[in-house]
Every structure is written in C-alpha cells, then in structure tokens.
Design a protein around this motif. Structure first.
Motif, PDB file in Angstrom:
ATOM      1  N   GLU B 155       0.814  -1.069  -0.052  1.00  0.00           N
ATOM      2  CA  GLU B 155       0.025   0.067  -0.186  1.00  0.00           C
ATOM      3  C   GLU B 155       0.958   1.289   0.020  1.00  0.00           C
ATOM      4  OE1 GLU B 155      -1.898  -1.802   3.632  1.00  0.00           O
ATOM      5  OE2 GLU B 155      -2.102   0.366   4.141  1.00  0.00           O
ATOM      6  N   PHE B 156       2.004   1.137   0.617  1.00  0.00           N
ATOM      7  CA  PHE B 156       2.963   2.278   0.685  1.00  0.00           C
ATOM      8  C   PHE B 156       3.319   2.813  -0.816  1.00  0.00           C
ATOM      9  CE2 PHE B 156       6.164  -0.956   0.994  1.00  0.00           C
ATOM     10  CZ  PHE B 156       7.131  -0.323  -0.011  1.00  0.00           C
ATOM     11  N   PHE B 157       3.496   1.654  -1.397  1.00  0.00           N
ATOM     12  CA  PHE B 157       3.782   1.775  -3.206  1.00  0.00           C
ATOM     13  C   PHE B 157       2.849   2.522  -3.940  1.00  0.00           C
ATOM     14  CE2 PHE B 157       4.838   0.441  -7.273  1.00  0.00           C
ATOM     15  CZ  PHE B 157       5.989   1.136  -7.674  1.00  0.00           C
ATOM     16  N   VAL B 158       1.430   1.990  -3.540  1.00  0.00           N
ATOM     17  CA  VAL B 158       0.166   2.453  -4.336  1.00  0.00           C
ATOM     18  C   VAL B 158       0.294   4.046  -3.773  1.00  0.00           C
ATOM     19  CG1 VAL B 158      -2.158   2.450  -4.280  1.00  0.00           C
ATOM     20  CG2 VAL B 158      -0.754   0.227  -4.193  1.00  0.00           C
ATOM     21  N   ALA B 159       0.276   4.358  -2.692  1.00  0.00           N
ATOM     22  CA  ALA B 159       0.505   5.826  -2.210  1.00  0.00           C
ATOM     23  C   ALA B 159       1.454   6.461  -2.873  1.00  0.00           C
ATOM     24  CB  ALA B 159       0.394   5.694  -0.616  1.00  0.00           C
ATOM     25  N   TYR B 160       2.506   6.114  -2.714  1.00  0.00           N
ATOM     26  CA  TYR B 160       3.588   6.804  -3.490  1.00  0.00           C
ATOM     27  C   TYR B 160       3.293   7.149  -5.092  1.00  0.00           C
ATOM     28  CZ  TYR B 160       6.459   7.155   0.595  1.00  0.00           C
ATOM     29  OH  TYR B 160       6.808   7.321   1.776  1.00  0.00           O
ATOM     30  N   ILE B 161       2.841   6.048  -5.756  1.00  0.00           N
ATOM     31  CA  ILE B 161       2.486   6.254  -7.121  1.00  0.00           C
ATOM     32  C   ILE B 161       1.266   7.197  -7.118  1.00  0.00           C
ATOM     33  CG2 ILE B 161       1.437   5.004  -9.426  1.00  0.00           C
ATOM     34  CD1 ILE B 161       3.973   3.956  -8.800  1.00  0.00           C
ATOM     35  N   LEU B 162       0.386   7.170  -6.381  1.00  0.00           N
ATOM     36  CA  LEU B 162      -0.839   8.154  -6.711  1.00  0.00           C
ATOM     37  C   LEU B 162      -0.287   9.388  -6.239  1.00  0.00           C
ATOM     38  CD1 LEU B 162      -3.756   6.288  -4.871  1.00  0.00           C
ATOM     39  CD2 LEU B 162      -3.345   6.577  -7.238  1.00  0.00           C
ATOM     40  N   ILE B 163       0.625   9.693  -5.327  1.00  0.00           N
ATOM     41  CA  ILE B 163       1.199  10.818  -5.040  1.00  0.00           C
ATOM     42  C   ILE B 163       2.049  11.221  -6.445  1.00  0.00           C
ATOM     43  CG2 ILE B 163       3.078  12.349  -3.676  1.00  0.00           C
ATOM     44  CD1 ILE B 163       2.205  10.744  -1.361  1.00  0.00           C
ATOM     45  N   LEU B 164       2.718  10.386  -6.940  1.00  0.00           N
ATOM     46  CA  LEU B 164       3.414  10.873  -8.059  1.00  0.00           C
ATOM     47  C   LEU B 164       2.704  11.530  -8.989  1.00  0.00           C
ATOM     48  CD1 LEU B 164       6.154  10.931  -9.482  1.00  0.00           C
ATOM     49  CD2 LEU B 164       5.660   8.787 -10.281  1.00  0.00           C
ATOM     50  N   VAL B 165       1.548  10.863  -9.436  1.00  0.00           N
ATOM     51  CA  VAL B 165       0.529  11.145 -10.631  1.00  0.00           C
ATOM     52  C   VAL B 165      -0.466  12.413 -10.244  1.00  0.00           C
ATOM     53  CG1 VAL B 165      -1.302  10.282 -11.886  1.00  0.00           C
ATOM     54  CG2 VAL B 165       0.595   8.634 -11.493  1.00  0.00           C
ATOM     55  N   PHE B 166      -1.077  12.202  -9.155  1.00  0.00           N
ATOM     56  CA  PHE B 166      -1.974  13.414  -8.772  1.00  0.00           C
ATOM     57  C   PHE B 166      -1.582  14.397  -7.998  1.00  0.00           C
ATOM     58  CE2 PHE B 166      -4.584   9.182  -9.530  1.00  0.00           C
ATOM     59  CZ  PHE B 166      -5.287   9.731 -10.376  1.00  0.00           C
ATOM     60  N   ALA B 167      -0.458  14.206  -7.181  1.00  0.00           N
ATOM     61  CA  ALA B 167       0.056  15.471  -6.716  1.00  0.00           C
ATOM     62  C   ALA B 167       1.398  16.101  -7.167  1.00  0.00           C
ATOM     63  CB  ALA B 167       0.398  14.961  -5.201  1.00  0.00           C
ATOM     64  N   SER B 168       1.898  15.276  -8.035  1.00  0.00           N
ATOM     65  CA  SER B 168       3.199  15.947  -8.527  1.00  0.00           C
ATOM     66  C   SER B 168       3.057  15.992 -10.102  1.00  0.00           C
ATOM     67  CB  SER B 168       4.157  14.751  -8.278  1.00  0.00           C
ATOM     68  OG  SER B 168       5.709  15.357  -8.624  1.00  0.00           O
ATOM     69  N   LEU B 169       2.878  15.251 -10.889  1.00  0.00           N
ATOM     70  CA  LEU B 169       2.891  15.186 -12.444  1.00  0.00           C
ATOM     71  C   LEU B 169       1.500  15.970 -12.799  1.00  0.00           C
ATOM     72  CD1 LEU B 169       3.847  11.578 -13.500  1.00  0.00           C
ATOM     73  CD2 LEU B 169       5.169  13.584 -13.337  1.00  0.00           C
ATOM     74  N   TRP B 170       0.565  15.755 -11.965  1.00  0.00           N
ATOM     75  CA  TRP B 170      -1.073  16.240 -12.578  1.00  0.00           C
ATOM     76  C   TRP B 170      -1.415  16.761 -11.096  1.00  0.00           C
ATOM     77  CZ3 TRP B 170      -6.045  13.418 -13.248  1.00  0.00           C
ATOM     78  CH2 TRP B 170      -6.856  14.436 -14.046  1.00  0.00           C
ATOM     79  N   PRO B 171      -0.989  17.875 -10.504  1.00  0.00           N
ATOM     80  CA  PRO B 171      -1.368  18.419  -9.221  1.00  0.00           C
ATOM     81  C   PRO B 171      -2.812  18.535  -8.948  1.00  0.00           C
ATOM     82  CG  PRO B 171      -0.143  20.034 -10.201  1.00  0.00           C
ATOM     83  CD  PRO B 171      -0.263  18.890 -11.302  1.00  0.00           C
TER      84      PRO B 171
END
Lengths: 541, 326
Positions: B155-171
């Motif tokens: 789940e931490f990996f899912v969390a980081y992926i989501l952060i990467l996509v929805f907070a960083s790449l596409w904030p």
C-alpha cells in the motif's frame, strides 16, 4: 394463452432427430442420440428410462434449454411453429415460464429460499404481464385450492422451508400452472416423496392438467407412476428411443425385450421363512433428538438368519431405530438385546466384538465411502481392524469378497468415483461382509438405484443370506422391496410400531388403518389404479 | 421476530464478554513488553530510588492484577486514564487525559474510513455483481486482473504512485493530508482524497472477488436453474435470485475490510502525514505510554467485535430460515 378451444389433434411440440452432447471426463459424449418426439395439445407423454438414459436432458431440450455442460449438436425442435434451436435467448425467455413451464424433481431445492411462495408462484406471469399482479395472486390462491393445499389463502405467504416436501411439490405445480402454459415438463416430480404423499400430488397434478387441457411431458423412472399420468409412453435407453406406444398397449404388450425387463423387475418375491431364534430385540425403546422425542416404546424382535423389513414414511422413526441399534443414538430408556445380552447404549462403550457383529449399509453409497480411498483400502480396512488380517491373507480375502459381490479383482485399484451406483453399493456390501457380521442393517440401500440395478442388489443380498445365514434389518419405504426380500415386516408410523409379523400376515387383510393407507398408496401397473383408488377412498386423498 | 431479537441480544452479550477477555489480554501483553516507562523517561543515569519513586507516582509499583481492575473499572466509567507522557524527571506534569489524545485521532481515522467505505463498498459490490453477471467475459477478466494488481502491490507503493501522479505530475490533490479540528468539511474531503483512494484500491479487490464468488457459488443451485426456466433474465437471476441468498458471506468480508480501515492503516497515515489513531498508537508504543496503547488497542478490539457483530446480524436478518422459523 389463447382462449379459443383447442383441438387435441394440433401438434404442439415436434422434435426431430435431436442430438445432445454432454461434457464429462474431459471430453464430449453423445447423451441424446437422435430422438424424435411429437406432442399434441392436451396430450401427456410419459418419458421413462433408467438414470443416465437422457430423460431429463431430453425434457429440458423440449424447452430449448440445455443445462451447462451440454450442447445441442443436431436436430430440430419446433414448439407451436417456433424453432427453438434457432431462437435467441431472449425469444426463449419469453416462452419459458409462460407458455412452457418446468416442474423440477426436488421442490425443496428448486424454490428460492429467500422469497415467499406466492411471489415465486406469480413471478413469471407478472413479469410478462399476462394479467395484473393482484389477479395473478388471487388466481394462485385458486390454484392452491385446486391442488388441495392446506390453508390456500395463507400458504403463499410462507417461505419454502416452512412447508413440507409434498406441499412444495404442489406449490410448484401451481407455479407452473399460473401463467396457463401450453406445455409443462414434469421432471420426476414425485420421486422424492413418500408413497402416501405421492398419491395426493399425482392426483392433484393430473386433475389440474386435465382441467386446463395442458400438454405435458412426464419424466420418471417409475412405470406404475407414469401409467397413471400418461396417454402415451416413450421408453428411453442410453439416449435412444426403445419404443413408444399408447399407455394401455405399452403395459399389456411391450414389444422390446428391454421394456419387458423394466416391467418384470417388480416380480421378485422371496418365500417367507419363520424364525424363532431371536438374535436381536429392541425392548421398550424411547429415543429423542434433543427435546424432540422420535421413538415411543418401540419393540422389535429380529430372528436369526431372516430379514425383517421396517417400513414407514420419512419421519416415522425407521432410521432412528437403526441409530439406536448401532449405538449412534443412545436411547432415553429401554435396551437393545443382542444374543441374549443387553448391548451398552452408547457406541463408545461397546466392545470391538460387539461392533463387528452389527454392520451397516447406507442409502447413499457415494457419501458412505471415502472418495480418496481405493476399493481395496475400503474393503481391507475392516479385515485389518476386526480380524487382524495382514499382507497376502488380507489381499486374498479382498479378492474373495469381491467375488462374492460379483465383481472381479480389477476393481481393487479403482476409486469410488470410477464406479456406477450399483457397483458402489456392492462395495459397501463387501465392506459390511468383511467384518463377518451376524446382522447387517440396510438403511434404504436400494432407494437411490434404478429398478434393474435394485433387483441385482436385492438378489445379491438374498444369496449372501442363504450362504452365510446373515440376518438383515431392512429399512425401506418401498413396498415392492419389502415383498422382494423380507420374512417379517414391521410397520412404523410417527415413532411407534403399528404392527410386526410375518410378511403374509401383514400384507393380507385385515389391515390397521395406517397399513391400509400405506399399502393402497403403492402405485400399481394399471392405468386405472389411481382413479379407482381415489373413488374408493371416501374422503378423497 | 422475537427469536431474532433474542439472538441479536445474545450475540451482543457474547461480544461484550469477548471484549472483556480481550481487555485482559491487552493488559497482560502490554505488561510483558520489555523496558520500563520510568527508566525510559528518566534515562540510564537515574538512580534506583528516583525510578522507584517515579513508578510509585504512576502507580506502576502495584501488582498487575490490581492495576488491571483499576484500569478496567475506570474504562467502564468512561475514564481512559491519564497519559504517561508529558511528565519528566524534574517533576513537571504536563500530561493530558488519554481521551483528549485519542478522540480527535479516532475521529480522523473514522472520517477517512468512512469516506473510503462510501467509495469502496458500492464500487466493490457493483464490480462483484457485474463480473458475476458477465463472468468469463473480457470485462470480467480485466476487472479481476486490475483488482488483483492493486491488492498485490504494497500500500505504501500505491500511495507513492498516486502522489506521483495526482500530486506531482498532475497536481489536483495535495500530497499531505494534515487536518486538524478546525479544518472545514470540504477542505477535509479534499485533503483525504489521496489516502482514501489508496485505501480503496487496497480493499476493493477482496470485497469484489468475494461478492463475485458468493454469487457464482449460488448459480449452480437448482433454484437458479428454475428461475432461468421461468424466463428470468441474467440480471434478474443475479439481483433477485442469487444476491438475497449471498448477503451473509458478502457482509462478512465487508465487515472484515471496514475493520481493516480502522485498525490497519498506519502505513497510509504515515505516508500522507494523516493524524490518525494508528500513528498515535505506534508513537505511544515507542514512548512506552501504556494508557494510550491500552486505549487504542481496546478501541481496535471493539471495532472488530462490533463490525463482525453487524455482519452476523445481517446474516441472520437476510436468512428467512432464521427470521421465519417453521
């Protein structure tokens, strides 16, 4: 559906050269091999054969339905001009439950446990808008009444688990009748019922089908039953038609040898022999499951080397009596006396010798054997456990036992799943014999088998009795089986013994009321039997 | 109906008894934790006497049985005790009531669990029913593969992926979910979006697959064939004939996953810096803050018991055999 008067001669269903494949053992087998079937409006066709003959599959195919694991590979099915082979699922769904209805064998399993009976009864009619829902419900009550269900106004508000099997079967007939279909497929609708209940259900079904001039295909393995219902009988074997003829003609002059063999099965009758040397007696036994008392002051005595048949409906306490004898259910009071000495009430208090002398054979051979053990393991186990046989001696004895039950040693390595129903029951007999018992309790051992296979098993049991002087306590609800095998008969009703005596005494008048009801309810191979029976009973069924 | 009520009351009583047993287990296992709060606060250099005095002040010198019943008695009166932390060797006492520490965190956790459940449970039921309806189709395979992938990923990996996509790449969402009591509802929902999404991905697969299996299991029943032969369509068969008989196993697996949302989400809380009860408990274990640990453990146990009880009750009221005895 149509209101115009229908003539009996119009063809309703025509099946030509129907072929169906079934998938089992990792490959496709042909299970219906080109059968023709013609049904006119208002006609009832009896479809008869042993299990595996393809009766059910053919019956469902008449609706254009093949169950999962089967496929239609050829032929044509025309229902009132509609080609059911080419029809789409949606087109067939419009016919199912409205113009063609199905009545299944086990009503208890075929009603949805989550819905009330009335909702399930009117479901199909309401879905297709045949008439307003309220009218359907009122009509359903009329049908319940016509089918002689108790409290027809309120029985519909009950759930399936709240009514008896015989009542459920009649509700299912009402459900099939509710949309006034042109055709009903009855798939062994009374096979799971007691004979006394069967009479009621049969007469109710026959009346209602007659009243609405509905055509029907009546599937069964019981000739006597189909003789009451059908205008025409078709005999099936291995997915092929053996012959077809009007009922009376079929009963009096069957053409094919196979049909005649079906007819003759019920002729087996062992001459009774009186016995005075009592090997086992049940003495004033009361027994209960928790708070429910099921046996009331039961007295039965079993003479050595004879067969005592215990007959009665389900719930009469037959199997409970067997459980008391084997020690599975210690009685509340009373005792079981074996060879002059009382047996300990509970199984765990009995000695190995006592256990060895009383063996049991069950109705469902399937579930009475470990599916992971080979035939050798199954038969060798009691040899080792009771007799201490090992190695070569044990192996020789298994072969000997297999020979006794008319199977050869090639069966030793097979698993139960690789045997037919009759073979499985033979293995169970060999397992019981292996312990060299004095008495074998047979609990409905032939009920799950086809007539012809039944005959084989009964003959085997009789031969073994003659050779080894074994005593049988034979529990059954089937009077034909009783005639075939017993010396003495015990009639049970609601946990009490109604009477015990020699076969000839019990089966000849005068009868106590219950015995009379039980005996008169056994269908006979006479198309007028049901009609005569119903007119003879003053208060109806 | 009364029989059902009696059964429910009996289950409730059993639940309370279970909770009592669990409280004893919690208490004794915490007593067995290595290390000592006095020593931990005062440091290695503290003398035996200081440590002893400090322990006496906290009541740690009494026998375990006495301490258990004092604690259990207080809890029954709604008093979870006073936190150990906030005290130090110099005798200052800035300790707080355990309930003041736990309650806001519990509220945060329940909020996140509630938001997740509102998305995940309907989604899982929808996917479970539709995959049962169209089983072995491409849709069924795709949904199964997708949910299996999400459940197999830590789940931490899912969390980081989501952060990467929805907070960083596409904030579109914040990567930090730091909320406090003053955060308004709208803002709260916005901030918990990513943790809720993470948890949804983690729990949907289990619920969806069990729903599908429970339904398909029933499709072989004779009454389903009967329904077909009465002309019911596929969706009618699933919704009207199979689902009413499948609620008990479905409710059980939903209860299990909802319990997980309350007691098992510490990793997600840490990744998103969300002030939930999981983090509080981990911190309390580290600092040997026994009353807080006990309170958290008790809340977790109560959650499990309550949710399983609910599942049992759903199983009872959806079973006509129990609801309408002969």
């Amino acid at each position: 559906m149509s209101t115009e008067p229908v003539s009996k001669d119009r063809i309703l269903l025509e099946m030509r050269d129907v072929r169906i494949d079934g998938f089992s053992d990792e490959r496709w087998h042909q299970i219906i091999k080109g059968v023709n079937l013609t049904l006119r409006r208002g006609e009832i066709l009896g479809l008869i054969g042993e299990s595996g003959a393809g009766k059910s599959t053919l019956g469902k195919a008449a609706m254009g339905y093949t169950q999962p694991g089967c496929k239609l590979t050829g032929g044509s099915i025309l229902f009132d001009g509609i080609d059911l082979v080419k029809a789409s699922d949606a087109e067939k769904r419009r016919l199912w439950g409205t113009r063609i209805a199905y009545v299944a064998q086990s009503a208890a399993a075929s009603f949805n446990p989550a819905h009330r009976l009335i909702d399930q009864t009117v479901e199909a009619a309401t879905r297709r808008g045949i008439r307003p829902d309220a009218e359907s419900r009122a009509d359903a009550v009329q049908l319940f009444r016509a089918l002689q269900l108790p409290k027809p106004e309120t029985i519909g508000s009950r759930y399936p688990h709240q009514v008896s099997g015989g009542q459920l079967q009649r509700v299912m007939t009402a459900m099939a009748m509710s949309p006034r279909p042109d055709l009903i497929i009855f798939d062994e609708p009374t096979t799971a019922l007691d004979v006394t209940t069967q009479v009621e259900v049969l007469s109710a079904m026959r009346n209602i089908v007659e009243e609405f001039n509905t055509a029907a295909i009546y599937i069964t393995h019981d000739l006597a039953v189909v003789a009451q219902m059908a205008d025409t009988i078709k005999v099936l074997r291995y997915g092929e038609e053996v012959e077809e003829a009007p009922t009376r003609q079929m009963l009096t002059e069957p053409k094919q040898a196979y049909t005649r063999s079906l007819w003759s099965v019920r002729a087996l009758e062992k001459p009774e022999v009186k016995g005075d040397d009592i090997i086992l007696s049940i003495d004033h036994v009361d027994a209960a499951y928790g708070p429910f008392k099921v046996l009331h002051d039961v007295n039965i005595s079993i003479p050595r080397g004879r067969t005592v048949a215990v007959v009665g409906e389900s719930g009469s306490g037959k199997s409970t009596t067997a459980r008391v004898i084997t020690g599975l259910l210690p009685p509340l009071s009373g005792s079981v006396i074996f060879n002059g000495e009382p047996l300990p009430a509970a199984l765990k208090d009995r000695s190995k010798d006592q256990l060895q002398r009383i063996q049991m054979i069950y109705q469902m051979a399937d579930t009475a054997m470990n599916p992971r053990q080979t035939v050798f393991d199954i038969i060798a186990r009691p040899l080792e456990f009771y007799l201490g046989l090992k190695g070569k001696a044990r192996e020789d004895r298994v072969v000997e036992l297999l020979k006794m039950i008319e199977l050869d040693e090639s069966f030793m390595d097979r698993l139960p799943s690789e045997l037919s129903g009759g073979q499985k029951q033979r293995i169970c007999i060999a397992r019981a014999l292996a312990a060299e018992p004095d008495i074998i309790i047979c609990d409905e051992v032939t009920s799950a088998l086809d007539q012809i296979v039944q005959e084989g098993i009964l003959k085997l049991l009789l031969r073994l009795q003659k050779e080894f002087n074994i005593t049988y306590l034979f529990i059954t609800h089937d009077i034909a089986t009783v005639k075939a095998i017993s010396d003495e008969i015990v009639v049970m009703f609601q946990g009490k013994v109604v009477e015990q005596g020699l076969k000839s005494e019990i089966l000849s008048p005068p009868f106590p009321d219950y015995t009379q009801l039980l005996l008169s309810s056994v269908p006979e191979m006479d198309p007028d039997w049901l009609t005569n029976l119903l007119s003879a009973r003053p208060d109806g069924p | 109906m009364n029989a059902v009520l009696a059964t429910i009351l009996k289950r409730l009583g059993l639940g309370l008894a279970t909770l009592f047993v669990v409280s004893a287990i919690i208490f004794s296992s915490i007593s067995m934790l290595p290390g000592d709060f006095g020593q931990a606060v005062l440091g290695q250099s503290a003398t035996q006497e200081t440590v002893a005095a400090f322990r006496k002040e906290l009541g740690l010198d009494k026998p375990a049985v006495v301490r258990y019943f004092e604690w259990a008695g207080d809890v029954l009166q709604g008093d979870l005790g006073t936190s150990f932390s906030g005290r130090n060797a110099s005798g200052q006492d800035r300790s707080r009531q355990v309930s003041d520490l736990v309650m806001p965190r519990l509220w945060n956790t329940l909020f996140l669990a509630g938001v997740t459940a509102l998305i995940a449970v309907p989604l899982a039921l929808f996917l479970g029913l539709t995959t049962a309806l169209y089983r072995n189709s491409a849709y069924d395979r795709a949904v199964n593969a997708a949910t299996l992938t999400t459940i197999s990923t830590p789940e931490f990996f899912v969390a980081y992926i989501l952060i990467l996509v929805f907070a960083s790449l596409w904030p579109v969402f914040p990567s930090l979910a730091n909320v406090d009591a003053s955060t308004a509802l709208g803002e709260r929902l916005y901030r918990v979006a990513l943790p809720a999404l993470t948890l949804t991905l983690v729990i949907v697969a289990h619920m969806m697959r069990m729903t599908r299996a429970a339904i398909i299991n029933l499709l072989a029943s004779p009454y389903i064939e009967m329904a077909r032969l009465k002309g019911a369509s596929r969706s009618e068969i699933i919704l009207k004939h199979a689902l009413p008989n499948a609620w008990a196993p479905i409710a059980t697996v939903i209860a299990f996953n909802l319990a997980y949302l309350v007691v098992g989400v510490v990793v997600v809380e840490v990744v998103f810096v969300y002030p939930g009860i999981g983090q509080l408990m981990v911190d309390a274990v580290t600092s040997r803050d026994i009353p807080v640990v006990q309170a958290c453990a008790l809340i977790f146990a109560a959650t499990y018991i309550l949710l399983n009880l609910t599942a049992d009750i759903i199983g009872i009221v959806t079973n006509p055999r129990l609801l309408h005895p002969r």
